[in-house]
Each structure stands twice: as structure tokens, then as C-alpha cells.
Design a protein around this motif. Structure first.
Motif, short mmCIF file in Angstrom:
data_model
loop_
_atom_site.label_atom_id
_atom_site.label_comp_id
_atom_site.label_asym_id
_atom_site.label_seq_id
_atom_site.Cartn_x
_atom_site.Cartn_y
_atom_site.Cartn_z
N ASP A 82 62.13 6.86 -25.05
CA ASP A 82 60.70 6.61 -24.80
C ASP A 82 60.04 7.84 -24.19
O ASP A 82 58.83 7.88 -24.04
CB ASP A 82 60.53 5.42 -23.85
CG ASP A 82 61.38 4.24 -24.26
OD1 ASP A 82 61.52 4.02 -25.48
OD2 ASP A 82 61.92 3.57 -23.37
N MET A 83 60.85 8.81 -23.82
CA MET A 83 60.31 10.09 -23.36
C MET A 83 60.48 11.10 -24.49
O MET A 83 61.59 11.51 -24.80
CB MET A 83 61.06 10.60 -22.12
CG MET A 83 60.48 11.92 -21.59
SD MET A 83 61.52 12.70 -20.32
CE MET A 83 62.84 13.36 -21.34
N THR A 167 61.41 4.17 -20.07
CA THR A 167 60.43 3.22 -19.52
C THR A 167 59.95 3.72 -18.16
O THR A 167 58.75 3.68 -17.85
CB THR A 167 61.05 1.82 -19.40
OG1 THR A 167 61.55 1.41 -20.67
CG2 THR A 167 60.03 0.80 -18.91
N ASN A 170 57.46 6.66 -18.68
CA ASN A 170 56.10 6.25 -19.00
C ASN A 170 55.41 5.55 -17.83
O ASN A 170 54.21 5.72 -17.60
CB ASN A 170 56.10 5.35 -20.24
CG ASN A 170 56.31 6.13 -21.52
OD1 ASN A 170 55.40 6.79 -22.02
ND2 ASN A 170 57.53 6.08 -22.05
N HIS A 173 54.59 8.26 -15.31
CA HIS A 173 53.50 9.07 -15.87
C HIS A 173 52.16 8.36 -15.66
O HIS A 173 51.15 8.99 -15.29
CB HIS A 173 53.74 9.31 -17.36
CG HIS A 173 52.59 9.94 -18.09
ND1 HIS A 173 52.20 11.24 -17.86
CD2 HIS A 173 51.73 9.45 -19.02
CE1 HIS A 173 51.16 11.53 -18.63
NE2 HIS A 173 50.86 10.46 -19.33
N TYR A 174 52.15 7.05 -15.89
CA TYR A 174 50.94 6.25 -15.67
C TYR A 174 50.51 6.29 -14.20
O TYR A 174 49.33 6.50 -13.89
CB TYR A 174 51.23 4.81 -16.12
CG TYR A 174 50.30 3.76 -15.58
CD1 TYR A 174 48.96 3.69 -15.96
CD2 TYR A 174 50.78 2.79 -14.69
CE1 TYR A 174 48.12 2.70 -15.47
CE2 TYR A 174 49.95 1.80 -14.20
CZ TYR A 174 48.62 1.76 -14.58
OH TYR A 174 47.80 0.78 -14.09
N THR A 187 56.68 12.53 -12.48
CA THR A 187 57.00 11.80 -13.71
C THR A 187 58.40 12.19 -14.15
O THR A 187 58.77 13.36 -14.14
CB THR A 187 56.00 12.19 -14.82
OG1 THR A 187 54.70 11.74 -14.45
CG2 THR A 187 56.38 11.57 -16.14
N THR A 189 62.40 10.51 -16.17
CA THR A 189 63.25 9.37 -16.55
C THR A 189 64.01 8.84 -15.34
O THR A 189 64.45 7.69 -15.33
CB THR A 189 64.26 9.80 -17.62
OG1 THR A 189 65.00 10.94 -17.15
CG2 THR A 189 63.54 10.19 -18.92
N LEU A 285 51.71 10.85 -25.65
CA LEU A 285 51.89 9.81 -24.64
C LEU A 285 50.65 8.92 -24.65
O LEU A 285 49.53 9.41 -24.78
CB LEU A 285 52.09 10.42 -23.25
CG LEU A 285 53.29 11.37 -23.11
CD1 LEU A 285 53.36 11.94 -21.69
CD2 LEU A 285 54.58 10.66 -23.45
N ALA A 287 49.77 6.46 -22.29
CA ALA A 287 49.39 5.82 -21.02
C ALA A 287 47.96 6.17 -20.63
O ALA A 287 47.48 7.27 -20.85
CB ALA A 287 50.34 6.26 -19.91
N ILE A 297 49.52 0.85 -19.91
CA ILE A 297 50.91 1.38 -19.91
C ILE A 297 51.52 1.15 -21.30
O ILE A 297 52.58 0.55 -21.44
CB ILE A 297 51.80 0.78 -18.81
CG1 ILE A 297 51.00 0.39 -17.55
CG2 ILE A 297 52.86 1.81 -18.39
CD1 ILE A 297 51.86 -0.23 -16.45
N ALA A 299 53.30 2.56 -24.69
CA ALA A 299 54.28 3.63 -24.91
C ALA A 299 54.87 3.53 -26.31
O ALA A 299 54.74 2.51 -26.99
CB ALA A 299 55.39 3.53 -23.86
#
Length: 372
Positions: A82-83, A167, A170, A173-174, A187, A189, A285, A287, A297, A299
Motif C-alpha cells: 500500500d506504500m 496501511t 497511508n 500520511h493522512y 509518515t 510503514t 497517494l 489521502a 483515508i 488508498a
């Protein structure tokens, strides 16, 4: 019904995982690992593909960070994260990536007397909870956004991911982008969760789900399918436009069909701003996108494969599988409330396959035309 489908998919996923020890020496077996965000729909796609084509997919839901390590080490045939990696990282590692699915990360809570969608939060409040500035559910800052909701005088237990997680990437990051500068942990993982919080880690979306279900007074963050199918009390969020989403009337908060429709609409609204074709390495991204209906949020999960394939027959099977997912897997994805990748984006992905993915033996492209 949806819960049964989820359980069946997970059982099948576990069954397929038993084939892992054979590794990917045969072209009727391909292996992947990484994101737990995409796992529910990937299991459904795998089951359908196996039934239709006789090809087995062994996917291990071990988190994005571990998936990245396994594809870099060529332990698996594809990774899922997800990244996304930036274009220079892709070049350095000899990888290409493409988005496979769009979904939403949803804060979930276990508060006595609080049900689905009743609690409203925003990025600043979540950041204050996850930094320990807000320690109790009846804090006046939460009450100001929830004037009609009676919240208990109970300590907040924050649940976060203990593994390297896309997850989490993201989610943080949000918080960094939208949390009014409250969030200082950055931000990633895996981040150094702030001292002073009363928290506990869970491995994978599965682990966070389990922790929230067990811990009274807790809050966690999971991919939406996990919240829905495990009957967790999801929250609504105030987005970048100041609107509360998903846009649904209070009387329908326990109507699963209307809730699903509202969430899909909010994820779709965020995806409309994705400009994959303009982004180097398709690094996008989603977000905190603007828009009245946008879930803040949202993703994507990205699939990673090596550009030069030492086992071209396996690499070709990986592309065939994702071609199947893109062309025939939309209904499965929507049944779990994911948003399928738009057709125009798949065409873009296919054009990149033709150019980027080659046999290491003779440099011939693995994808020359649509294959099924």
C-alpha cells in the motif's frame, strides 16, 4: 452473507498457502506476499482464477513492508504494498509497480453504547488521540464534534500496526497532511509511536481487528472490508471540505446495503483525482483529496514485479492473473466494497507491461497483447 464469503475466501487463502513450500518452479503455481489491505479481494480473485484456469496462487498476507522485502529478494513472484515506491527506488531495485485496487482505511472503535457511524472524528482529533494528547473518550474536544452523543469517561486504548504496514503508511500520511500539525511522528510503514499513549500493536489488518474487538475503549484503523465483515463500529470522518462522510442519514447507519453504497461513493470520489498517467512510476497517494463526498483515508495497493524476469514463464503467469483480475474481477472487488481500477488505467498498465517486463534470457517482452 458477506461474512460467509469472507470466511470462505480466507479458508481458501489458507488452503492455497499450503502450497508455498513448493516455491515457484512450476508455471501452474505463482506466489505473492505483502499487503493485508488487498488480501480479501486477492483471495477471491485467486479462487476464481484457479477454478477457471487451473493456476494456483499462494498469497501470504504478511504486511506491505515484508512483501517489499520478499519481492526484492525474489522469494515471491510478486509483492503487494500500500506504500508505492518512488520512480528512482523502482529503477534502483529493478522493479515496476502498478495499482491493483482502491479502498478505504476506516477508524474503528469499541466503546460501550456507540454503534456504527455514530462517532464523528477528524484528522486533528485522531492525531491528538494517537499522540496521547486526548486520553479519555469524554474529552471536550471530541464532544464538540459529537454534541448529541453521550461518550463515557473511559480511557482510550489506541491500537496500531506492530508490523511494517502500508496501511500505517497511508494512515500516518493522512495524519501528517491533514492533522493540523499535531502529528510529528512522520509518515512510514513503521513509525515511532509517541510516548505517553496507552496502546497496543496488532499484526496485519487481522491483528488490529482482533485487538479492537477484544479491548473495551479502543480505537484502531483497518481496511474497510475488515470493519464491515467483523461488525466493528466504524466512524464517520470530517473531510478536507469540512463535510462528514460517508454521506448517509443517521437512520440508515445500520443498513448494510446503504452503508456500502455510501462508502463506495466516497472511495470513488477520492479515486477520481488519481492521475496515474502523469505520475512517474504511477506513484499516487489518495489521502485527504478535495471533494464534498471524498473519503479522506482512501488508498491503493500496488503490485510489484521485477522488470527482468529470470523465470519468464512464471512472470507471464503473474501478468495473466492480474489481467484476469482487471478484466473479470470487478464484481468480486465491489462485493467487498473496493473500487476497481478504471479501464483506462488498466490500458495504461498494460502498455507499461509491454515495455517494461522482459525475459532476462532474450530480452523479449512478456506481454505482447491481451492474454487470458
Amino acid at each position: 452473507m458477506m461474512h460467509r464469503l469472507f470466511v470462505s475466501s480466507r479458508v481458501l487463502g489458507a488452503s492455497l498457502a499450503l502450497t508455498a513450500s513448493y516455491s515457484s518452479f512450476a508455471s501452474d503455481l505463482i506466489t505473492g506476499a505483502g499487503s493485508s489491505f488487498i488480501a480479501p479481494v486477492l483471495y477471491k480473485w485467486s479462487a476464481a482464477y484457479n477454478a477457471d484456469k487451473g493456476i494456483k496462487i499462494n498469497y501470504q498476507s504478511i504486511g506491505s513492508g515484508a512483501g517489499l522485502k520478499q519481492i526484492e529478494a525474489k522469494i515471491v513472484d510478486f509483492g503487494a504494498s500500500d506504500m508505492p515506491l518512488k520512480s528512482e527506488e523502482l529503477e534502483q531495485k529493478g522493479l515496476m509497480q502498478f495499482p491493483a485496487i482502491i479502498g478505504g482505511i476506516v477508524p474503528v472503535v469499541n466503546i460501550e453504547g456507540v454503534s456504527h457511524g455514530q462517532l464523528i472524528l477528524n484528522a486533528k482529533l485522531i492525531a491528538e488521540i494517537y499522540t496521547g494528547e486526548i486520553k479519555n473518550w469524554n474529552d471536550k474536544r471530541i464532544a464538540e464534534l459529537n454534541p448529541t452523543l453521550k461518550l463515557p469517561s473511559k480511557n482510550i486504548t489506541v491500537v496500531y500496526r506492530s508490523d511494517s504496514s502500508g496501511t500505517t503508511f497511508n494512515f500516518t500520511h493522512y495524519l501528517e497532511k491533514a492533522g493540523s500539525q499535531v502529528w510529528k511522528a512522520g509518515t512510514g510503514t513503521a513509525v515511532a509511536w509517541p510516548k505517553g499513549i496507552m496502546g497496543v500493536g496488532g499484526k496485519g489488518n487481522e491483528g488490529v481487528t482482533s485487538m479492537v474487538k477484544r479491548a473495551s475503549g479502543s480505537i484502531g484503523y483497518v481496511e474497510y472490508a475488515y470493519a464491515l465483515q467483523n461488525k466493528l463500529a466504524w466512524t464517520r470522518l470530517q473531510n478536507a471540505d469540512g463535510k462528514v462522510v460517508p454521506n448517509i442519514v443517521v437512520a440508515d447507519l445500520n443498513n448494510e446495503q446503504k452503508v456500502s453504497e455510501a462508502f463506495r461513493k466516497s472511495f470513488q470520489a477520492a479515486s477520481l483525482n488519481a492521475e496515474w498517467e502523469k505520475a512517474p512510476g504511477m506513484y499516487v497517494l489518495l489521502a485527504n483529496q478535495k471533494g464534498a463526498d471524498t473519503w479522506p483515508i482512501t488508498a491503493s495497493t500496488f503490485i510489484l514485479v521485477h522488470k527482468n524476469q529470470s523465470k519468464p514463464e512464471i512472470g507471464s503467469e503473474v501478468l495473466k492473473f492480474f489481467n484476469y483480475a482487471f478484466t473479470k474481477g470487478a464484481e468480486s472487488a465491489q462485493s467487498l466494497d473496493y473500487i476497481p481500477i478504471p479501464e483506462k488505467t488498466y490500458k495504461l498498465i498494460e502498455s507499461k507491461w509491454k515495455v517494461d517486463i522482459k525475459s532476462d534470457k532474450d530480452k523479449s517482452p512478456l506481454w505482447t497483447d491481451s492474454k487470458t
